[in-house]
Motif scaffolding. Structure first.
Motif, PDB file in Angstrom:
ATOM      1  N   VAL A  19      -5.427  44.054  13.497  1.00 45.11           N
ATOM      2  CA  VAL A  19      -6.094  45.107  14.267  1.00 45.11           C
ATOM      3  C   VAL A  19      -6.158  44.729  15.750  1.00 45.11           C
ATOM      4  CG1 VAL A  19      -8.326  46.241  14.642  1.00 45.11           C
ATOM      5  CG2 VAL A  19      -7.419  46.014  12.328  1.00 45.11           C
ATOM      6  N   ILE A  20      -6.479  43.487  16.049  1.00 46.86           N
ATOM      7  CA  ILE A  20      -6.565  43.017  17.442  1.00 46.86           C
ATOM      8  C   ILE A  20      -5.203  43.135  18.123  1.00 46.86           C
ATOM      9  CG2 ILE A  20      -6.908  40.963  18.877  1.00 46.86           C
ATOM     10  CD1 ILE A  20      -9.065  40.122  16.787  1.00 46.86           C
ATOM     11  N   ILE A  45      -4.690  33.954  20.062  1.00 46.58           N
ATOM     12  CA  ILE A  45      -5.951  34.306  19.416  1.00 46.58           C
ATOM     13  C   ILE A  45      -6.443  33.049  18.708  1.00 46.58           C
ATOM     14  CG2 ILE A  45      -7.097  35.777  17.730  1.00 46.58           C
ATOM     15  CD1 ILE A  45      -4.781  37.768  18.091  1.00 46.58           C
ATOM     16  N   ARG A  46      -7.721  32.724  18.896  1.00 49.77           N
ATOM     17  CA  ARG A  46      -8.295  31.518  18.300  1.00 49.77           C
ATOM     18  C   ARG A  46      -9.078  31.889  17.040  1.00 49.77           C
ATOM     19  NH1 ARG A  46     -13.151  27.936  19.770  1.00 49.77           N
ATOM     20  NH2 ARG A  46     -12.490  25.884  19.089  1.00 49.77           N
ATOM     21  N   ILE A  47      -8.860  31.119  15.994  1.00 51.46           N
ATOM     22  CA  ILE A  47      -9.607  31.260  14.743  1.00 51.46           C
ATOM     23  C   ILE A  47     -10.393  29.966  14.589  1.00 51.46           C
ATOM     24  CG2 ILE A  47      -9.459  31.538  12.249  1.00 51.46           C
ATOM     25  CD1 ILE A  47      -6.676  32.736  14.441  1.00 51.46           C
ATOM     26  N   VAL A  48     -11.684  30.099  14.259  1.00 57.57           N
ATOM     27  CA  VAL A  48     -12.592  28.953  14.244  1.00 57.57           C
ATOM     28  C   VAL A  48     -13.226  28.768  12.872  1.00 57.57           C
ATOM     29  CG1 VAL A  48     -14.672  27.997  15.288  1.00 57.57           C
ATOM     30  CG2 VAL A  48     -13.158  29.368  16.651  1.00 57.57           C
ATOM     31  N   GLY A  59     -10.802  24.727  15.811  1.00 59.31           N
ATOM     32  CA  GLY A  59     -10.049  25.920  16.149  1.00 59.31           C
ATOM     33  C   GLY A  59      -8.566  25.788  15.885  1.00 59.31           C
ATOM     34  N   ALA A  60      -7.945  26.933  15.632  1.00 63.64           N
ATOM     35  CA  ALA A  60      -6.491  27.026  15.483  1.00 63.64           C
ATOM     36  C   ALA A  60      -6.045  28.272  16.230  1.00 63.64           C
ATOM     37  CB  ALA A  60      -6.112  27.125  14.013  1.00 63.64           C
ATOM     38  N   TYR A  61      -4.864  28.212  16.820  1.00 65.57           N
ATOM     39  CA  TYR A  61      -4.358  29.316  17.623  1.00 65.57           C
ATOM     40  C   TYR A  61      -3.167  29.975  16.958  1.00 65.57           C
ATOM     41  CZ  TYR A  61      -7.268  27.715  21.470  1.00 65.57           C
ATOM     42  OH  TYR A  61      -8.341  27.364  22.253  1.00 65.57           O
ATOM     43  N   VAL A  62      -3.137  31.320  17.066  1.00 66.15           N
ATOM     44  CA  VAL A  62      -2.012  32.116  16.578  1.00 66.15           C
ATOM     45  C   VAL A  62      -1.568  33.014  17.718  1.00 66.15           C
ATOM     46  CG1 VAL A  62      -1.278  33.861  14.910  1.00 66.15           C
ATOM     47  CG2 VAL A  62      -2.880  32.109  14.211  1.00 66.15           C
ATOM     48  N   SER A  63      -0.253  33.120  17.921  1.00 64.11           N
ATOM     49  CA  SER A  63       0.238  33.990  18.985  1.00 64.11           C
ATOM     50  C   SER A  63       0.004  35.449  18.606  1.00 64.11           C
ATOM     51  CB  SER A  63       1.717  33.729  19.266  1.00 64.11           C
ATOM     52  OG  SER A  63       2.479  33.874  18.094  1.00 64.11           O
ATOM     53  N   LYS A  64      -0.054  36.303  19.608  1.00 63.83           N
ATOM     54  CA  LYS A  64      -0.403  37.712  19.409  1.00 63.83           C
ATOM     55  C   LYS A  64       0.818  38.533  18.987  1.00 63.83           C
ATOM     56  CE  LYS A  64      -4.265  37.762  22.627  1.00 63.83           C
ATOM     57  NZ  LYS A  64      -4.808  38.309  23.864  1.00 63.83           N
ATOM     58  N   VAL A 101     -15.299  30.868   8.523  1.00 69.70           N
ATOM     59  CA  VAL A 101     -14.110  31.103   9.334  1.00 69.70           C
ATOM     60  C   VAL A 101     -14.259  32.448  10.037  1.00 69.70           C
ATOM     61  CG1 VAL A 101     -11.606  31.399   9.294  1.00 69.70           C
ATOM     62  CG2 VAL A 101     -12.691  29.754   7.765  1.00 69.70           C
ATOM     63  N   SER A 102     -13.979  32.470  11.359  1.00 66.91           N
ATOM     64  CA  SER A 102     -14.086  33.716  12.115  1.00 66.91           C
ATOM     65  C   SER A 102     -13.081  33.722  13.263  1.00 66.91           C
ATOM     66  CB  SER A 102     -15.506  33.893  12.667  1.00 66.91           C
ATOM     67  OG  SER A 102     -15.810  32.844  13.560  1.00 66.91           O
ATOM     68  N   VAL A 103     -12.824  34.938  13.779  1.00 63.31           N
ATOM     69  CA  VAL A 103     -11.938  35.095  14.932  1.00 63.31           C
ATOM     70  C   VAL A 103     -12.777  34.909  16.188  1.00 63.31           C
ATOM     71  CG1 VAL A 103     -10.421  36.679  16.165  1.00 63.31           C
ATOM     72  CG2 VAL A 103     -10.421  36.651  13.670  1.00 63.31           C
TER      73      VAL A 103
END
Length: 92
Positions: free
Chosen positions: A84-85, A25-28, A47-52, A35-37
């Motif tokens: 939630v995602i 999931i990318r956060i920008v 951007g930064a990425y977080v695993s699901k 800041v938003s998803v």
């Protein structure tokens, strides 16, 4: 002979593990500092990425790794939205 496409990998800012881009999931952070998803992966900005995984989101929140990487304060709503995602994806 079929040519295999290269799968783009991204590093999770929370765990440091490499995963295929589609599993992240990318956060920008935009130029305005908002800041938003980013579910499309195409929004402009840093951007930064977080695993699901819930574990990765929890680690990112505790270590503030998203905030450090994006050089911005991350609202609690972003972490709630990530959870939630992830929960929604588990139901599929």
């Amino acid at each position: 002979m079929a040519i295999q496409k290269k799968i783009p990998l991204r590093k999770c800012v929370a765990t440091g593990e490499m995963f295929p881009k589609k599993e992240m999931i990318r956060i920008v952070r935009s130029k305005e500092g908002e800041v938003s998803v980013d579910l499309t992966g195409k929004k402009s900005g840093r951007g930064a990425y977080v695993s699901k995984t819930l574990n990765a989101v929890d680690k990112a929140k505790k270590k503030n790794s998203l905030g450090n990487h994006l050089e911005a304060t991350i609202p609690h709503e972003i972490y709630d939205e990530l959870i939630v995602i992830i929960e929604r994806e588990k139901l599929k």
